[in-house]
Structures are given as structure tokens and as C-alpha cells.
Motif scaffolding. Structure first.
Motif, PDB file in Angstrom:
ATOM      1  N   SER A  46     -16.834 -89.438 -26.552  1.00 29.41           N
ATOM      2  CA  SER A  46     -16.649 -90.457 -25.523  1.00 29.41           C
ATOM      3  C   SER A  46     -15.687 -90.027 -24.423  1.00 29.41           C
ATOM      4  O   SER A  46     -15.798 -90.499 -23.285  1.00 29.41           O
ATOM      5  N   SER A  47     -14.761 -89.133 -24.726  1.00 26.60           N
ATOM      6  CA  SER A  47     -13.791 -88.704 -23.715  1.00 26.60           C
ATOM      7  C   SER A  47     -14.443 -87.937 -22.570  1.00 26.60           C
ATOM      8  O   SER A  47     -13.853 -87.781 -21.504  1.00 26.60           O
ATOM      9  N   ARG A  48     -15.674 -87.454 -22.772  1.00 31.88           N
ATOM     10  CA  ARG A  48     -16.393 -86.745 -21.706  1.00 31.88           C
ATOM     11  C   ARG A  48     -16.841 -87.678 -20.596  1.00 31.88           C
ATOM     12  O   ARG A  48     -17.114 -87.241 -19.485  1.00 31.88           O
ATOM     13  N   PHE A  49     -16.959 -88.959 -20.915  1.00 34.33           N
ATOM     14  CA  PHE A  49     -17.528 -89.902 -19.960  1.00 34.33           C
ATOM     15  C   PHE A  49     -16.400 -90.669 -19.263  1.00 34.33           C
ATOM     16  O   PHE A  49     -15.836 -91.608 -19.803  1.00 34.33           O
ATOM     17  N   LYS A  50     -16.078 -90.226 -18.062  1.00 28.46           N
ATOM     18  CA  LYS A  50     -14.969 -90.803 -17.289  1.00 28.46           C
ATOM     19  C   LYS A  50     -15.484 -91.618 -16.105  1.00 28.46           C
ATOM     20  O   LYS A  50     -14.801 -91.779 -15.113  1.00 28.46           O
TER      21      LYS A  50
END
Length: 322
Positions: free
Chosen positions: A237-241
């Protein structure tokens, strides 16, 4: 401007007092019994916390006042007082009360789902809103609502769905035009469902899926899709900013996106509830989800008072407690 100068905790207490004053008189309305699950058209489930007790009672009774064959289950998030539970039983005779960790008492029921199990065992109480209706429901047709909701008119679409069950699931949503605001969701869902972005086709027609009200058949729900999402989220999820990514990937919205994945994974048709089932803004229609902050508006206060008066006009036995 004035609100920005008020400390958050003081403003929250102020807002809570405002909301409670609007609906507290619901405790003087008549009792409306829940239906026997063996003969009910559907079962309604509500996850309830002490802070939302009065609005939650209004949400339930605003639906039951239409003389529906609806079984009722309320999950206590662990904060309801003994007095609140007694009032609930008096106002909705036949209601079933579940404890926050009720599913843990069913040995082995979550063994296949380690991520769901970990979240259920945590203090993230919203996960009970997903697991209790699916795992512990007594009717196949399930209607799940939030406490900050109200039924303004007879929900004919829901009743027709429950009696015919030609659609696997129906969901609350924002406008379809907003799909363009979250084009990146295709990549995320393709990864969760193990497909390429080019070939993945959304079954759900609205990216801004909302779990404030859901209708589904329990037998059409596969928890493996919720499990996949939670496992994917813990790693990727941290990839989606992207802007507003927290709507799908935030800590508070894990249950909502897990539900979205379950609906996406259903083998049959799913569809949005439509414009008569509203989120957060006017015009008022058949059903309204306030999104909490909406409860503090003057329009909401007037409307909720009107609903309480309508509930008060129902003939029958007056609840004992004042």
C-alpha cells in the motif's frame, strides 16, 4: 473561522452534545419488534458504540417503523453500557446482541484467514462489521448499516431485492463521474486479484464504494478476497501515494475496502443502490449516510427530529425507559 479556534476535543464534545440533543427523545418512542429470523425477509446488522447509541437507535427504528420483516443483530464494540443494552432490548424486542469478539468463540472459523484473524483480534472494531454478518448471520439476505444513517422513506428497492435476490449484492456509492479521480485503483485491484492491469475489468461500477449501507447474500461472500486485500495492503500500500488514497488504504477504511474486494469477487451481479441512497449531502431521498460530520448540521438536526416524531406516531407499546 470560529471552529478553527476551538480545540479539537472541545469541538468534538460540543458536536456530540449537539447530536444527542437532536435525537435523544428517541428513548420516548414506541417499541418496534424485530422479526423472527426464520420468517424474516432479511437481517439487518449494526455495529454500535456507546458514543453513537442514540443515532444508532434512530437508524434501526427508522427502518423498522415501516413494518418490515427484518431480523436485527447489533454488535457491541465493547463500549455499550448495561443501561444502553437494556434500552436497546426494550426498544427492539427480539434484537440479538453480539459481543465484539463473538466470532472468536466459534472454534476454527477464521483459521484459513491469518490476516483477518489478526485484525479481528486487534482493537480495530470495524472489522466486526464485516465478519459478524457474514459468519454469524441468521438470514442469507443481509443488510448492513452504519449508526450515522437514517431511512427517510420505505426502502422498496431493498425489500424487493431481499424477496427476489436476483442481485448478489448492492452497495452505497458516490457518483460514477468520480471514477476518473481514482484511475490508479485498476492497478491495485488487478494486483489483488492476480490479473494484468490491461485485462482487469471492474465489476463494481463505482470506485467510491461506501460501506455505510450494504445488501448481500451471505452465501455469495468469499472471505478469501478480504484476506488477499489485507495481505496485499501490508506489503504494497505504501506504493500508492495518490490523492485520497486513504479512502481505500487508510487504517480506518480497511473494512470498507475489504468489503469492496468481496463484492468484486462475487460470481453474480452487483450494483449500486442508486441516487435515492445518498452519502453526505442533500437532497434527502430514501436513505442517507451522514458520514458523521454531517450529523452536526442544522439541516440534519431538523431532519432527525422529524424522523423521531414519525417514529413516535407509530401505535404500539411504549418502551419502558425514559
Amino acid at each position: 473561522m470560529l471552529e478553527s479556534l476551538i480545540p479539537f476535543r472541545m469541538r468534538r464534545s460540543w458536536d456530540q452534545a449537539w447530536i444527542d440533543r437532536s435525537v435523544r427523545s428517541v428513548v420516548r418512542t414506541r417499541a418496534i419488534p424485530a422479526a423472527d429470523p426464520l420468517t424474516a425477509d432479511f437481517e439487518v446488522h449494526l455495529l454500535l458504540r456507546s458514543e453513537d447509541f442514540f443515532v444508532g437507535l434512530v437508524a434501526l427504528k427508522s427502518l423498522l417503523r415501516f413494518d418490515l420483516r427484518a431480523a436485527v443483530t447489533v454488535t457491541d464494540d465493547g463500549s455499550l453500557t448495561a443501561d444502553q443494552k437494556a434500552i436497546l432490548v426494550e426498544h427492539v424486542p427480539g434484537v440479538r446482541l453480539l459481543t465484539r469478539y463473538e466470532a472468536a468463540n466459534n472454534s476454527g472459523i477464521l483459521n484459513k484467514y491469518p490476516a483477518l484473524t489478526a485484525l479481528y483480534q486487534s482493537d480495530f472494531h470495524m472489522i466486526a462489521k464485516l465478519l459478524h454478518p457474514i459468519l454469524l448471520g441468521r438470514c442469507d439476505q443481509m443488510v448492513v448499516i452504519d449508526s450515522d444513517t437514517v431511512f427517510l422513506q420505505f426502502p422498496s428497492k431493498v425489500v424487493q431485492w431481499a424477496r427476489q435476490a436476483t442481485i448478489n449484492g448492492m452497495y452505497l456509492h458516490d457518483h460514477v463521474q468520480r471514477n476518473a479521480d481514482a484511475l490508479w485503483l485498476r492497478e491495485m485491484f488487478a494486483e489483488i486479484f492476480g490479473q494484468s492491469e490491461e485485462t482487469f475489468a471492474f465489476k463494481i461500477g463505482h470506485r467510491f464504494f461506501n460501506a455505510g449501507m450494504l445488501c448481500y447474500r451471505r452465501t455469495d461472500c468469499d472471505l478469501k478476497y478480504a484476506e488477499r486485500f489485507l495481505q496485499w495492503r501490508s506489503v504494497h500500500s505504501s506504493r500508492f501515494k495518490h490523492p485520497n488514497a486513504s479512502i481505500w488504504l487508510g487504517e480506518w477504511t480497511q473494512e470498507q475496502t475489504a468489503y469492496m474486494c468481496i463484492f468484486e469477487g462475487m460470481t453474480g451481479a452487483v450494483e449500486g443502490l442508486g441516487d435515492d441512497y445518498r452519502i453526505g449531502c442533500k437532497p434527502w431521498r430514501t436513505f442517507h449516510h451522514f458520514l458523521r460530520a454531517g450529523l452536526t448540521t442544522r439541516q440534519a438536526k431538523r431532519m432527525l427530529k422529524t424522523i423521531v416524531r414519525e417514529i413516535s406516531s407509530i401505535p404500539g407499546r411504549k418502551a419502558v425507559r425514559e
